[in-house]
Scaffold this motif. Structure first.
Motif, PDB file in Angstrom:
ATOM      1  N   ILE A   1       0.845  -1.196   0.000  1.00  0.00           N
ATOM      2  CA  ILE A   1       0.000   0.000   0.000  1.00  0.00           C
ATOM      3  C   ILE A   1       0.882   1.249   0.000  1.00  0.00           C
ATOM      4  O   ILE A   1       1.961   1.268   0.598  1.00  0.00           O
ATOM      5  CB  ILE A   1      -0.973   0.006   1.197  1.00  0.00           C
ATOM      6  CG1 ILE A   1      -0.231  -0.062   2.529  1.00  0.00           C
ATOM      7  CG2 ILE A   1      -1.979  -1.102   1.079  1.00  0.00           C
ATOM      8  CD1 ILE A   1      -1.136   0.150   3.739  1.00  0.00           C
ATOM      9  N   LEU A   2       0.425   2.268  -0.679  1.00  0.00           N
ATOM     10  CA  LEU A   2       1.194   3.498  -0.821  1.00  0.00           C
ATOM     11  C   LEU A   2       1.019   4.431   0.379  1.00  0.00           C
ATOM     12  O   LEU A   2       1.915   5.218   0.692  1.00  0.00           O
ATOM     13  CB  LEU A   2       0.766   4.232  -2.097  1.00  0.00           C
ATOM     14  CG  LEU A   2       0.946   3.457  -3.403  1.00  0.00           C
ATOM     15  CD1 LEU A   2       0.370   4.243  -4.576  1.00  0.00           C
ATOM     16  CD2 LEU A   2       2.423   3.145  -3.647  1.00  0.00           C
ATOM     17  N   GLU A   3      -0.116   4.347   1.018  1.00  0.00           N
ATOM     18  CA  GLU A   3      -0.384   5.226   2.157  1.00  0.00           C
ATOM     19  C   GLU A   3       0.520   4.872   3.330  1.00  0.00           C
ATOM     20  O   GLU A   3       0.662   3.698   3.696  1.00  0.00           O
ATOM     21  CB  GLU A   3      -1.860   5.109   2.557  1.00  0.00           C
ATOM     22  CG  GLU A   3      -2.303   6.143   3.569  1.00  0.00           C
ATOM     23  CD  GLU A   3      -3.813   6.117   3.777  1.00  0.00           C
ATOM     24  OE1 GLU A   3      -4.261   6.628   4.814  1.00  0.00           O
ATOM     25  OE2 GLU A   3      -4.528   5.590   2.899  1.00  0.00           O
ATOM     26  N   LYS A   4       1.134   5.889   3.915  1.00  0.00           N
ATOM     27  CA  LYS A   4       2.056   5.673   5.041  1.00  0.00           C
ATOM     28  C   LYS A   4       1.252   5.542   6.331  1.00  0.00           C
ATOM     29  O   LYS A   4       1.155   6.466   7.139  1.00  0.00           O
ATOM     30  CB  LYS A   4       3.045   6.831   5.158  1.00  0.00           C
ATOM     31  CG  LYS A   4       3.805   7.148   3.872  1.00  0.00           C
ATOM     32  CD  LYS A   4       4.660   5.982   3.414  1.00  0.00           C
ATOM     33  CE  LYS A   4       5.452   6.330   2.164  1.00  0.00           C
ATOM     34  NZ  LYS A   4       6.218   5.203   1.633  1.00  0.00           N
ATOM     35  N   SER A   5       0.669   4.375   6.525  1.00  0.00           N
ATOM     36  CA  SER A   5      -0.165   4.150   7.699  1.00  0.00           C
ATOM     37  C   SER A   5       0.072   2.741   8.232  1.00  0.00           C
ATOM     38  O   SER A   5      -0.300   1.761   7.584  1.00  0.00           O
ATOM     39  CB  SER A   5      -1.645   4.337   7.335  1.00  0.00           C
ATOM     40  OG  SER A   5      -2.476   3.910   8.385  1.00  0.00           O
ATOM     41  N   ARG A   6       0.681   2.667   9.383  1.00  0.00           N
ATOM     42  CA  ARG A   6       0.907   1.358  10.013  1.00  0.00           C
ATOM     43  C   ARG A   6      -0.426   0.693  10.361  1.00  0.00           C
ATOM     44  O   ARG A   6      -0.573  -0.527  10.253  1.00  0.00           O
ATOM     45  CB  ARG A   6       1.752   1.515  11.266  1.00  0.00           C
ATOM     46  CG  ARG A   6       3.201   1.936  10.994  1.00  0.00           C
ATOM     47  CD  ARG A   6       3.980   2.009  12.291  1.00  0.00           C
ATOM     48  NE  ARG A   6       5.368   2.392  12.048  1.00  0.00           N
ATOM     49  CZ  ARG A   6       6.279   2.554  13.011  1.00  0.00           C
ATOM     50  NH1 ARG A   6       5.923   2.364  14.289  1.00  0.00           N
ATOM     51  NH2 ARG A   6       7.518   2.901  12.712  1.00  0.00           N
ATOM     52  N   LYS A   7      -1.373   1.524  10.793  1.00  0.00           N
ATOM     53  CA  LYS A   7      -2.677   0.986  11.177  1.00  0.00           C
ATOM     54  C   LYS A   7      -3.343   0.319   9.981  1.00  0.00           C
ATOM     55  O   LYS A   7      -3.873  -0.797  10.092  1.00  0.00           O
ATOM     56  CB  LYS A   7      -3.558   2.115  11.719  1.00  0.00           C
ATOM     57  CG  LYS A   7      -4.952   1.655  12.126  1.00  0.00           C
ATOM     58  CD  LYS A   7      -5.808   2.825  12.590  1.00  0.00           C
ATOM     59  CE  LYS A   7      -7.217   2.349  12.933  1.00  0.00           C
ATOM     60  NZ  LYS A   7      -8.101   3.485  13.323  1.00  0.00           N
ATOM     61  N   LEU A   8      -3.322   0.997   8.819  1.00  0.00           N
ATOM     62  CA  LEU A   8      -3.943   0.434   7.629  1.00  0.00           C
ATOM     63  C   LEU A   8      -3.211  -0.816   7.167  1.00  0.00           C
ATOM     64  O   LEU A   8      -3.832  -1.808   6.763  1.00  0.00           O
ATOM     65  CB  LEU A   8      -3.961   1.475   6.501  1.00  0.00           C
ATOM     66  CG  LEU A   8      -4.626   1.044   5.192  1.00  0.00           C
ATOM     67  CD1 LEU A   8      -6.080   0.650   5.420  1.00  0.00           C
ATOM     68  CD2 LEU A   8      -4.520   2.151   4.145  1.00  0.00           C
ATOM     69  N   ARG A   9      -1.892  -0.784   7.263  1.00  0.00           N
ATOM     70  CA  ARG A   9      -1.101  -1.953   6.858  1.00  0.00           C
ATOM     71  C   ARG A   9      -1.444  -3.161   7.742  1.00  0.00           C
ATOM     72  O   ARG A   9      -1.575  -4.286   7.260  1.00  0.00           O
ATOM     73  CB  ARG A   9       0.388  -1.611   6.954  1.00  0.00           C
ATOM     74  CG  ARG A   9       1.293  -2.591   6.221  1.00  0.00           C
ATOM     75  CD  ARG A   9       2.743  -2.144   6.261  1.00  0.00           C
ATOM     76  NE  ARG A   9       2.944  -0.880   5.553  1.00  0.00           N
ATOM     77  CZ  ARG A   9       3.276   0.259   6.141  1.00  0.00           C
ATOM     78  NH1 ARG A   9       3.444   0.316   7.454  1.00  0.00           N
ATOM     79  NH2 ARG A   9       3.450   1.353   5.430  1.00  0.00           N
ATOM     80  N   LYS A  10      -1.618  -2.892   9.023  1.00  0.00           N
ATOM     81  CA  LYS A  10      -1.966  -3.971   9.954  1.00  0.00           C
ATOM     82  C   LYS A  10      -3.369  -4.502   9.669  1.00  0.00           C
ATOM     83  O   LYS A  10      -3.603  -5.717   9.670  1.00  0.00           O
ATOM     84  CB  LYS A  10      -1.883  -3.454  11.392  1.00  0.00           C
ATOM     85  CG  LYS A  10      -2.140  -4.524  12.442  1.00  0.00           C
ATOM     86  CD  LYS A  10      -2.000  -3.960  13.850  1.00  0.00           C
ATOM     87  CE  LYS A  10      -2.287  -5.031  14.894  1.00  0.00           C
ATOM     88  NZ  LYS A  10      -2.196  -4.499  16.278  1.00  0.00           N
ATOM     89  N   GLU A  11      -4.320  -3.586   9.401  1.00  0.00           N
ATOM     90  CA  GLU A  11      -5.691  -4.001   9.081  1.00  0.00           C
ATOM     91  C   GLU A  11      -5.722  -4.860   7.826  1.00  0.00           C
ATOM     92  O   GLU A  11      -6.441  -5.858   7.761  1.00  0.00           O
ATOM     93  CB  GLU A  11      -6.576  -2.762   8.892  1.00  0.00           C
ATOM     94  CG  GLU A  11      -6.910  -2.033  10.176  1.00  0.00           C
ATOM     95  CD  GLU A  11      -7.739  -0.789   9.923  1.00  0.00           C
ATOM     96  OE1 GLU A  11      -8.012  -0.481   8.728  1.00  0.00           O
ATOM     97  OE2 GLU A  11      -8.117  -0.119  10.892  1.00  0.00           O
ATOM     98  N   LEU A  12      -4.936  -4.462   6.840  1.00  0.00           N
ATOM     99  CA  LEU A  12      -4.879  -5.224   5.591  1.00  0.00           C
ATOM    100  C   LEU A  12      -4.341  -6.625   5.840  1.00  0.00           C
ATOM    101  O   LEU A  12      -4.901  -7.611   5.333  1.00  0.00           O
ATOM    102  CB  LEU A  12      -3.993  -4.485   4.579  1.00  0.00           C
ATOM    103  CG  LEU A  12      -3.758  -5.203   3.247  1.00  0.00           C
ATOM    104  CD1 LEU A  12      -5.057  -5.307   2.459  1.00  0.00           C
ATOM    105  CD2 LEU A  12      -2.696  -4.471   2.423  1.00  0.00           C
ATOM    106  N   GLU A  13      -3.285  -6.715   6.618  1.00  0.00           N
ATOM    107  CA  GLU A  13      -2.681  -8.028   6.897  1.00  0.00           C
ATOM    108  C   GLU A  13      -3.644  -8.911   7.668  1.00  0.00           C
ATOM    109  O   GLU A  13      -3.792 -10.105   7.370  1.00  0.00           O
ATOM    110  CB  GLU A  13      -1.384  -7.821   7.695  1.00  0.00           C
ATOM    111  CG  GLU A  13      -0.594  -9.097   7.879  1.00  0.00           C
ATOM    112  CD  GLU A  13       0.736  -8.846   8.578  1.00  0.00           C
ATOM    113  OE1 GLU A  13       1.248  -9.796   9.199  1.00  0.00           O
ATOM    114  OE2 GLU A  13       1.249  -7.717   8.500  1.00  0.00           O
ATOM    115  N   GLU A  14      -4.329  -8.317   8.660  1.00  0.00           N
ATOM    116  CA  GLU A  14      -5.265  -9.107   9.468  1.00  0.00           C
ATOM    117  C   GLU A  14      -6.481  -9.539   8.644  1.00  0.00           C
ATOM    118  O   GLU A  14      -7.028 -10.624   8.842  1.00  0.00           O
ATOM    119  CB  GLU A  14      -5.730  -8.286  10.676  1.00  0.00           C
ATOM    120  CG  GLU A  14      -4.630  -8.065  11.710  1.00  0.00           C
ATOM    121  CD  GLU A  14      -5.085  -7.143  12.838  1.00  0.00           C
ATOM    122  OE1 GLU A  14      -6.172  -6.516  12.694  1.00  0.00           O
ATOM    123  OE2 GLU A  14      -4.366  -7.038  13.840  1.00  0.00           O
TER     124      GLU A  14
END
Length: 382
Positions: free
Chosen positions: A269-282
């Motif tokens: 993902i291009l957006e610099k968001s750890r929260k979003l990256r974690k949500e995507l992985e989960e």
């Protein structure tokens, strides 16, 4: 080409009036010219003659701002020759108090929203650049101030300048036929099987009948939206013979915000968001590769739209993935809902239906046609 000139008042021994006279003489026989002043019904002339360019001569004229509003509403290009009205000395020492009011009321807006400005020399160019109100400024020397410049040269420079402005805003000139040709090229270029089923015989005939000027606009759009490889595939499939046009040689201003023409990222993902990256992985950690890539592409499309850099290439790649990839559609809807992008996905599906004729049978969800979908669509084809 039609050019409408506006001047506050035509009078003797006046630099702006003399400038207009030389300008008209230099363009004689090269384009159609019309002149209006503040005492005339400039809106009537604007609508009767339908000019390609409105050229405002001089500043500090509220009527000029009214004409400019009308011209923009009519989608005419607007250029301004300040004629020294914004040079540093004049701004500081000539009617400073009144000019401060006029700047706030209309003058700064006019400079910022013009398509381009003409500076008569490098000194005026420097003054205009220092204001930082307008990026598109060309120096066009006039015979009035430079004896080495002929009327012929002046006229040619003006025409080149007008064409540069029109080339920059070419998307506003795209006809419905040219827009449909773009859509056909993208659909066929991204087809995986039976491309002829996507094009009716009359559409193919229209594609083979496109004129060089139409191809010129279509290719410019392909450059700006990252579609040239897709075009090439479609051209080969449909056995088209477009003219050889070097679009890189077409004079244009650099857009304030360029579209991203690289492929739509499907691995991160291009957006610099750890929260979003974690949500995507989960959310997608145990899903198939196809679903993971679709989710990432969808999130990246949303991010690029927020950045105003989403291109037709990105829509085409999402279209290709959604139409031809083998994936669990119900699960994709669940993923989109969990990531908070289901309604965004539904709007993208609506745009795919409008622009690329995506059939309902290939849609994983119901499309949404609302104001937000229309706003996204204007990013792609005006």
């Amino acid at each position: 080409m039609k050019v409408l000139y506006y001047i506050h008042e035509k009078k003797s021994h006046d630099i702006k009036s003399d400038y207009l006279d030389v300008l008209l003489s230099s363009l004689s026989g090269k384009c159609d010219t019309y002149v209006v002043a503040r005492t005339e019904d400039f809106k009537l002339t604007l609508f009767d003659e339908n000019p390609d360019v409105v050229h405002i001569i001089g500043l500090w004229d509220r009527n000029a701002s009214k004409l400019m509003h009308a011209a923009i509403e009519k989608q005419c290009a607007v250029v301004i020759s300040p004629c020294g009205g914004l040079d540093s000395y004049a701004m500081k020492h000539e009617h400073k108090a009144e000019k401060s009011v006029y700047l706030a009321e209309y003058q700064r807006w006019m400079i910022e929203h013009a398509d381009a400005l003409i500076a008569s020399n490098n000194f005026e160019l420097t003054d205009l650049q220092q204001l930082k109100w307008q990026r598109n400024i060309d120096v066009i020397r006039t015979p009035l101030l430079d004896s080495s410049v002929t009327e012929e040269t002046f006229g040619d420079s003006l025409l080149a300048f007008y064409n540069k402005v029109l080339n920059t805003r070419y998307q506003l000139a795209l006809t419905n036929d040219e827009k449909e040709a773009i859509r056909i090229l993208v659909r066929v270029g991204k087809s995986h099987k039976e491309p002829w089923a996507l094009v009716r015989s009359e559409q193919l005939l229209a594609m083979r009948s496109l004129k060089p000027e139409e191809w010129r606009l279509i290719l410019l759009y392909g450059d700006d939206e990252g579609l040239r490889e897709i075009y090439d595939t479609a051209i080969e499939i449909m056995h088209l013979m477009p003219p050889q046009i070097d679009t890189s040689a077409i004079s244009r201003y650099t857009p304030a915000l360029k579209k991203c023409t690289e492929p739509l990222e499907d691995k991160r993902i291009l957006e610099k968001s750890r929260k979003l990256r974690k949500e995507l992985e989960e959310t997608t950690g145990s899903d198939t590769k196809e679903l993971q890539e679709l989710a990432i592409m969808l999130l990246n499309a949303r991010y690029l739209i927020k950045e105003h850099t989403f291109s037709m290439r990105h829509l085409a790649e999402l279209y290709e993935k959604i139409k031809y990839c083998d994936y669990d559609e119900d699960r994709f809807v669940e993923i989109a809902r969990s990531l908070g992008v289901r309604r965004f996905m539904q709007r993208i599906l609506q745009i795919m239906q409008n622009e690329l004729h995506l059939e309902e049978g290939f849609m994983p969800d119901d499309p949404i046609d609302d104001a937000k979908a229309k706003k996204i669509q204007t990013l792609l084809l005006h």
